[in-house]
Motif scaffolding. Structure first.
Motif, PDB file in Angstrom:
ATOM      1  N   ASP A 407      38.634  -2.621   5.702  1.00  0.00           N
ATOM      2  CA  ASP A 407      37.188  -2.793   5.554  1.00  0.00           C
ATOM      3  C   ASP A 407      36.664  -3.459   4.265  1.00  0.00           C
ATOM      4  O   ASP A 407      35.786  -4.305   4.259  1.00  0.00           O
ATOM      5  CB  ASP A 407      36.732  -1.369   5.604  1.00  0.00           C
ATOM      6  CG  ASP A 407      36.667  -0.462   6.743  1.00  0.00           C
ATOM      7  OD1 ASP A 407      36.785  -1.226   7.951  1.00  0.00           O
ATOM      8  OD2 ASP A 407      37.114   0.710   6.582  1.00  0.00           O
ATOM      9  N   ARG A 410      38.169  -7.528   5.146  1.00  0.00           N
ATOM     10  CA  ARG A 410      37.820  -7.767   6.240  1.00  0.00           C
ATOM     11  C   ARG A 410      38.997  -8.984   6.868  1.00  0.00           C
ATOM     12  O   ARG A 410      38.394 -10.058   7.010  1.00  0.00           O
ATOM     13  CB  ARG A 410      36.327  -8.666   6.409  1.00  0.00           C
ATOM     14  CG  ARG A 410      35.411  -7.582   6.161  1.00  0.00           C
ATOM     15  CD  ARG A 410      34.106  -8.165   5.798  1.00  0.00           C
ATOM     16  NE  ARG A 410      34.005  -9.136   4.883  1.00  0.00           N
ATOM     17  CZ  ARG A 410      33.502 -10.482   5.105  1.00  0.00           C
ATOM     18  NH1 ARG A 410      32.897 -10.951   6.018  1.00  0.00           N
ATOM     19  NH2 ARG A 410      33.702 -11.326   3.900  1.00  0.00           N
ATOM     20  N   ILE A 413      38.462 -11.707  10.247  1.00  0.00           N
ATOM     21  CA  ILE A 413      37.051 -12.570  10.267  1.00  0.00           C
ATOM     22  C   ILE A 413      37.663 -14.059  10.962  1.00  0.00           C
ATOM     23  O   ILE A 413      36.780 -14.720  11.658  1.00  0.00           O
ATOM     24  CB  ILE A 413      36.324 -12.761   9.206  1.00  0.00           C
ATOM     25  CG1 ILE A 413      37.038 -13.331   8.023  1.00  0.00           C
ATOM     26  CG2 ILE A 413      35.697 -11.252   8.936  1.00  0.00           C
ATOM     27  CD1 ILE A 413      36.238 -13.655   6.816  1.00  0.00           C
TER      28      ILE A 413
END
Length: 519
Positions: A407, A410, A413
């Motif tokens: 989290d 990330r 992405i």
């Protein structure tokens, strides 16, 4: 392929892939992980990766359009992983999506493009391709089997001249915007899910007038939509299709017909929406809504029906909504049948391309393709979606556990914003519960029968490039006036004539000429 089906197959392939049938689409590798699988890759299904010499360290630049949260730092674990694996110094240029095209134009003015970058706009891609900005990848692709094996042939050929590949396709699920409805509101008002546009109207009206949220105030709406800056009415493709409108274009016995010329269909739809607006069933704020506002209002406990992304329903929409209404439930709704039985769903054909700078020397060309080929391999696909084992997740026997770093970092992405396999499970993670995975993929599968394809996606008319958006803005403004009661329904005939005489007829002529080249 010389048949008209060259493009149509590409669009069908998108739908088939979403249903887990990519091999039927004419190009997806049989070694691609099953969409319902969250397990690590097996050693037997992996095509061998390209083995170009990487002894020389290279600096590579990559420009990526970003959304919320921005991009990675230079010392990010995922960047370090690629740098170490491919002996590169990867320099990312992270550009916010709303200014990405502006940034491209600045780079074009100085003729100083990065090594690899995205082109989101099909008109720009066509124009710059003809100017020689992009490298033709066709002579190199045979050396990168993971890349070739996990992209459909039709998608690879789309928007590229025959025998050449100037841009790699960025996959996007064709049905990433699915129709949904508040099941708890249906239950509270003792209503059944609507199956026709008339039933849809009655349910939406009940959501507006019968206080489904139980707060005693008239603060709910049946459904919503928005108007984009480029002149598109968004969020109601299920109604557009039901009333016979094309998804931009339709094929009528080999001739393309523009939706802006469908006067009778527009009048039927506008009449329906005009009544909904007058009754308060349609969101009164639709002319000023931003694209996601109908979805935001669904999550905000004020809107009863909206298009949503299945990948975000259970992780974002339902939890957000249940903070306001603990018993709330969002379920999928099949597109309602129109007066003649037509049923269509929002269907997207991605025209985004990943391109390499034509000025690159062969070493850089091959190193970049190695990186992309890795991302399409079984190993790289797992890496790009889930991050680094031991950093972003751990494996315990046959199960996986997400770590907090996922989290924070990330790591997914690049697969979300840049390039990925043709697979609807792109946002499914190793640790996701099978029941959740099955629920998400069911949304895509259930929508597949209602594909609303655009046979001219990727065909760029010169006139449209110059004035098409302005024409569409004027046309949509006229439609909005009808819906809001500020102009008679019959004025749509004048709007059609104005679109055609202002350049629309030339757009039709030029687009059909491009279409004819595919036959």
């Amino acid at each position: 392929m010389k048949k008209i089906s060259t493009l149509l197959c590409a669009f069908t392939a998108f739908a088939l892939v979403l249903a887990g049938c990519g091999d039927k689409g004419g190009g997806a590798s049989s070694s691609s992980p099953s969409p319902s699988s969250s397990s690590a890759p097996s050693s037997s299904g992996e095509a061998s990766q390209a083995t170009d010499d990487i002894s020389k360290k290279l600096t590579l630049t990559m420009m990526v359009s970003t959304a919320a949260g921005g991009g990675w730092t230079d010392d990010h674990p995922m960047v370090k992983y690629l740098n170490d694996k491919f002996n590169i110094d990867l320099k990312f240029q992270w550009v916010p999506g709303d200014s990405y095209n502006e940034k491209l134009n600045v780079l074009a003015a100085s003729n100083n493009f990065p090594d690899v970058f995205q082109i989101w706009d099909a008109a720009t891609y066509s124009k710059w391709m003809q100017k020689g900005v992009f490298l033709d990848l066709q002579p190199l692709l045979a050396d990168y089997p993971n890349l070739v094996g996990n992209v459909t042939d039709e998608a690879m050929a789309m928007m590229n001249p025959k025998g050449k590949v100037f841009g790699l396709p960025m996959y996007a699920p064709a049905f990433r915007s699915n129709l949904s409805i508040r099941q708890d509101w249906l239950d509270k008002l003792d209503l059944k899910a609507p199956g026709t546009v008339d039933e849809f109207y009655e349910v939406a009206k009940a959501f507006t007038t019968q206080d489904p949220d139980g707060n005693g105030r008239p603060d709910t709406i049946g459904f919503s939509m928005s108007v984009s800056n480029s002149g598109d009415i968004l969020g109601i493709d299920y109604l557009k299709g039901a009333f016979g409108l094309a998804n931009r274009w339709k094929d009528d016995n080999g001739t393309l017909v523009a939706m802006q010329t469908q006067a009778e269909e527009w009048k039927a739809l506008a009449t329906y929406l005009r009544q909904a607006y007058s009754d308060g069933v349609l969101d009164k704020d639709f002319p000023v809504n931003k694209e996601r506002d109908p979805w935001n209002k669904l999550e905000g406990n004020t809107n009863g029906i909206a298009e949503v992304n299945p990948n975000e329903v259970y992780k974002q929409s339902v939890p957000t909504l249940q903070k306001l209404a603990p018993e709330a439930d969002i379920v999928q709704l099949d597109p309602p049948a129109g007066p003649t039985g037509l049923r269509f769903a929002n269907t997207i054909t991605s025209t985004t391309k990943i391109v390499l700078n034509a000025k690159l020397d062969e070493e850089k060309q091959r190193r970049i393709l190695q990186v992309i080929d890795f991302m399409f391999s079984d190993e790289g696909y797992i890496w790009s979606k889930n991050g680094i084992e031991g950093v972003h997740y751990t494996k315990n026997g046959d199960t996986y556990e997400k770590l907090d770093a996922f989290d924070n970092d990330r790591p997914q992405i690049l697969s979300t914003w840049f390039i990925r396999r043709f697979d609807p499970s792109i946002q499914i993670r190793l640790w996701d519960d099978k029941a959740y995975v099955d629920k998400v993929l069911a949304w895509f599968e259930n929508t597949e029968p209602y594909a609303w394809t655009n046979p001219a996606a990727g065909l760029i008319s010169e006139t449209f490039s110059k004035s098409g958006i302005q024409l569409d803005q004027k046309f949509t403004a006229a439609i909005v006036k009808v819906i809001t009661g500020n102009a008679p329904v019959e004025s749509i005939d004048d709007a059609v004539k104005a679109w055609r005489s202002g350049g629309g007829d030339k757009i039709i002529e030029e687009t059909n000429a491009l279409y004819a080249d595919l036959k």
